[in-house]
Scaffold this motif. Structure first.
Motif, mmCIF file in Angstrom:
data_model
loop_
_atom_site.group_PDB
_atom_site.id
_atom_site.type_symbol
_atom_site.label_atom_id
_atom_site.label_comp_id
_atom_site.label_asym_id
_atom_site.label_seq_id
_atom_site.Cartn_x
_atom_site.Cartn_y
_atom_site.Cartn_z
ATOM 1 N N MET A 1 16.834 28.011 -15.381
ATOM 2 C CA MET A 1 15.430 27.760 -15.119
ATOM 3 C C MET A 1 14.586 28.883 -15.735
ATOM 4 S SD MET A 1 13.794 27.242 -11.436
ATOM 5 C CE MET A 1 12.129 27.615 -11.147
ATOM 6 N N VAL A 2 13.622 28.499 -16.518
ATOM 7 C CA VAL A 2 12.769 29.463 -17.202
ATOM 8 C C VAL A 2 11.445 29.574 -16.450
ATOM 9 C CG1 VAL A 2 11.616 30.032 -19.356
ATOM 10 C CG2 VAL A 2 13.821 28.887 -19.416
ATOM 11 N N ILE A 3 11.070 30.825 -16.135
ATOM 12 C CA ILE A 3 9.806 31.081 -15.440
ATOM 13 C C ILE A 3 8.804 31.592 -16.464
ATOM 14 C CG2 ILE A 3 8.653 32.432 -13.663
ATOM 15 C CD1 ILE A 3 11.380 32.628 -12.262
ATOM 16 N N LYS A 4 7.630 30.956 -16.512
ATOM 17 C CA LYS A 4 6.604 31.392 -17.458
ATOM 18 C C LYS A 4 5.931 32.657 -16.922
ATOM 19 C CE LYS A 4 2.495 29.912 -19.905
ATOM 20 N NZ LYS A 4 1.499 30.860 -19.483
ATOM 21 N N THR A 5 6.018 33.721 -17.711
ATOM 22 C CA THR A 5 5.377 34.985 -17.320
ATOM 23 C C THR A 5 4.340 35.356 -18.369
ATOM 24 O OG1 THR A 5 7.058 36.301 -18.453
ATOM 25 C CG2 THR A 5 7.418 35.859 -16.122
ATOM 26 N N ASP A 6 3.311 36.047 -17.913
ATOM 27 C CA ASP A 6 2.288 36.584 -18.812
ATOM 28 C C ASP A 6 2.437 38.096 -18.865
ATOM 29 O OD1 ASP A 6 0.934 34.152 -19.397
ATOM 30 O OD2 ASP A 6 -0.003 34.223 -17.388
ATOM 31 N N LEU A 7 1.779 38.703 -19.846
ATOM 32 C CA LEU A 7 1.767 40.170 -19.955
ATOM 33 C C LEU A 7 0.417 40.690 -19.510
ATOM 34 C CD1 LEU A 7 3.489 41.210 -23.303
ATOM 35 C CD2 LEU A 7 4.295 41.598 -21.000
ATOM 36 N N CYS A 8 0.454 41.777 -18.756
ATOM 37 C CA CYS A 8 -0.792 42.428 -18.336
ATOM 38 C C CYS A 8 -1.442 43.036 -19.574
ATOM 39 C CB CYS A 8 -0.486 43.506 -17.300
ATOM 40 S SG CYS A 8 -1.928 44.484 -16.846
ATOM 41 N N TYR B 1 2.981 45.113 -18.329
ATOM 42 C CA TYR B 1 4.056 44.666 -17.439
ATOM 43 C C TYR B 1 4.047 43.139 -17.402
ATOM 44 C CZ TYR B 1 4.493 49.408 -15.463
ATOM 45 O OH TYR B 1 4.708 50.739 -15.282
ATOM 46 N N ARG B 2 5.187 42.535 -17.061
ATOM 47 C CA ARG B 2 5.262 41.078 -16.932
ATOM 48 C C ARG B 2 4.623 40.656 -15.610
ATOM 49 N NH1 ARG B 2 11.358 40.085 -17.998
ATOM 50 N NH2 ARG B 2 10.945 38.442 -16.481
ATOM 51 N N ILE B 3 3.842 39.586 -15.672
ATOM 52 C CA ILE B 3 3.184 39.056 -14.470
ATOM 53 C C ILE B 3 3.808 37.697 -14.148
ATOM 54 C CG2 ILE B 3 0.998 38.374 -13.422
ATOM 55 C CD1 ILE B 3 -0.380 40.137 -15.560
ATOM 56 N N PHE B 4 4.403 37.590 -12.994
ATOM 57 C CA PHE B 4 5.052 36.346 -12.566
ATOM 58 C C PHE B 4 4.020 35.422 -11.925
ATOM 59 C CE2 PHE B 4 8.475 39.390 -12.994
ATOM 60 C CZ PHE B 4 9.472 38.629 -13.599
ATOM 61 N N PRO B 5 4.344 34.136 -11.848
ATOM 62 C CA PRO B 5 3.398 33.164 -11.252
ATOM 63 C C PRO B 5 3.010 33.540 -9.826
ATOM 64 C CG PRO B 5 5.204 32.026 -12.330
ATOM 65 C CD PRO B 5 5.535 33.476 -12.350
ATOM 66 N N GLY B 6 1.726 33.412 -9.515
ATOM 67 C CA GLY B 6 1.221 33.722 -8.182
ATOM 68 C C GLY B 6 0.782 35.160 -8.029
ATOM 69 N N HIS B 7 0.854 35.918 -9.099
ATOM 70 C CA HIS B 7 0.447 37.334 -9.045
ATOM 71 C C HIS B 7 -0.629 37.608 -10.092
ATOM 72 C CE1 HIS B 7 3.743 38.608 -6.393
ATOM 73 N NE2 HIS B 7 4.422 37.633 -6.998
ATOM 74 N N GLY B 8 -1.307 38.720 -9.948
ATOM 75 C CA GLY B 8 -2.284 39.157 -10.937
ATOM 76 C C GLY B 8 -3.625 38.474 -10.803
ATOM 77 N N GLN B 9 -4.553 38.895 -11.655
ATOM 78 C CA GLN B 9 -5.884 38.290 -11.656
ATOM 79 C C GLN B 9 -6.420 38.200 -13.078
ATOM 80 O OE1 GLN B 9 -8.949 41.486 -10.319
ATOM 81 N NE2 GLN B 9 -7.269 41.611 -8.852
ATOM 82 N N LYS B 10 -7.182 37.151 -13.343
ATOM 83 C CA LYS B 10 -7.754 36.925 -14.661
ATOM 84 C C LYS B 10 -9.169 37.463 -14.704
ATOM 85 C CE LYS B 10 -5.522 32.900 -16.612
ATOM 86 N NZ LYS B 10 -5.577 31.465 -16.818
ATOM 87 N N PHE B 11 -9.507 37.955 -15.878
ATOM 88 C CA PHE B 11 -10.898 38.367 -16.118
ATOM 89 C C PHE B 11 -11.297 37.744 -17.438
ATOM 90 C CE2 PHE B 11 -13.582 41.412 -18.505
ATOM 91 C CZ PHE B 11 -14.743 41.251 -17.779
ATOM 92 N N ILE B 12 -12.413 37.015 -17.418
ATOM 93 C CA ILE B 12 -12.900 36.399 -18.649
ATOM 94 C C ILE B 12 -14.202 37.087 -19.022
ATOM 95 C CG2 ILE B 12 -13.627 34.259 -19.760
ATOM 96 C CD1 ILE B 12 -11.877 32.865 -17.561
#
Length: 156
Positions: free
Chosen positions: A1-8, A13-24
């Motif tokens: 199972m592959v989990i989609k992660t974003d980079l801060c 650092y890797r950000i897992f689903p349900g964590h972090g915050q977006k700024f536009i």
């Protein structure tokens, strides 16, 4: 199972689903931060390179991933022999190949021959009387009293 992660965007650092915050931003650029701390530091315009706990600092200071193949290898200087004035490379090699006792004996014989030559030359060559005017004690340059009749010109 592959989990989609974003980079801060700040700490990398890797950000897992349900964590972090977006700024536009106003220019529609999306920044994704791992924590409120990263968000606050980004908005204070503090460079991530200056903070030791960020990946940018680690990259700048060469911490972490050390690749063995990428390390610069130092070259060992190779010995190289050149001919010197008055002796070719072949002569040098022959001289090195000789035994030290033989070499010492040859050098002693050469010195003895030079000494005999030096003794013969002064006896036959130089005349006894030196030509030229007689050398008396010289007056120092620029020092002492001025010559009579000459006035002093210039600053003291």
């Amino acid at each position: 199972m592959v989990i989609k992660t974003d980079l801060c965007n700040y700490t990398e650092y890797r950000i897992f689903p349900g964590h972090g915050q977006k700024f536009i931003a106003k220019d529609a650029k999306v920044h994704f931060f791992i924590s409120a701390k990263a968000d606050a530091l980004f908005h204070q315009r503090i460079k991530p390179v200056k903070l030791r706990w960020t990946q940018a600092w680690r990259r700048m200071n060469k911490k972490g991933k050390v690749e063995e193949g990428a390390k610069k290898k130092t070259r060992k200087a190779q010995k190289f022999q050149k001919a010197i004035v008055g002796m070719s490379l072949d002569d040098l090699k022959k001289k090195k190949a000789q035994k030290p006792e033989l070499r010492a004996a040859k050098e002693a014989a050469a010195k003895e021959a030079k000494a005999r030559q030096a003794q013969k030359k002064p006896a036959a060559g130089k005349p006894a009387v030196a030509k030229g005017k007689a050398q008396g004690p010289k007056a120092p340059k620029g020092g002492g009293a001025p010559a009579p009749g000459k006035a002093f010109k210039g600053k003291k």
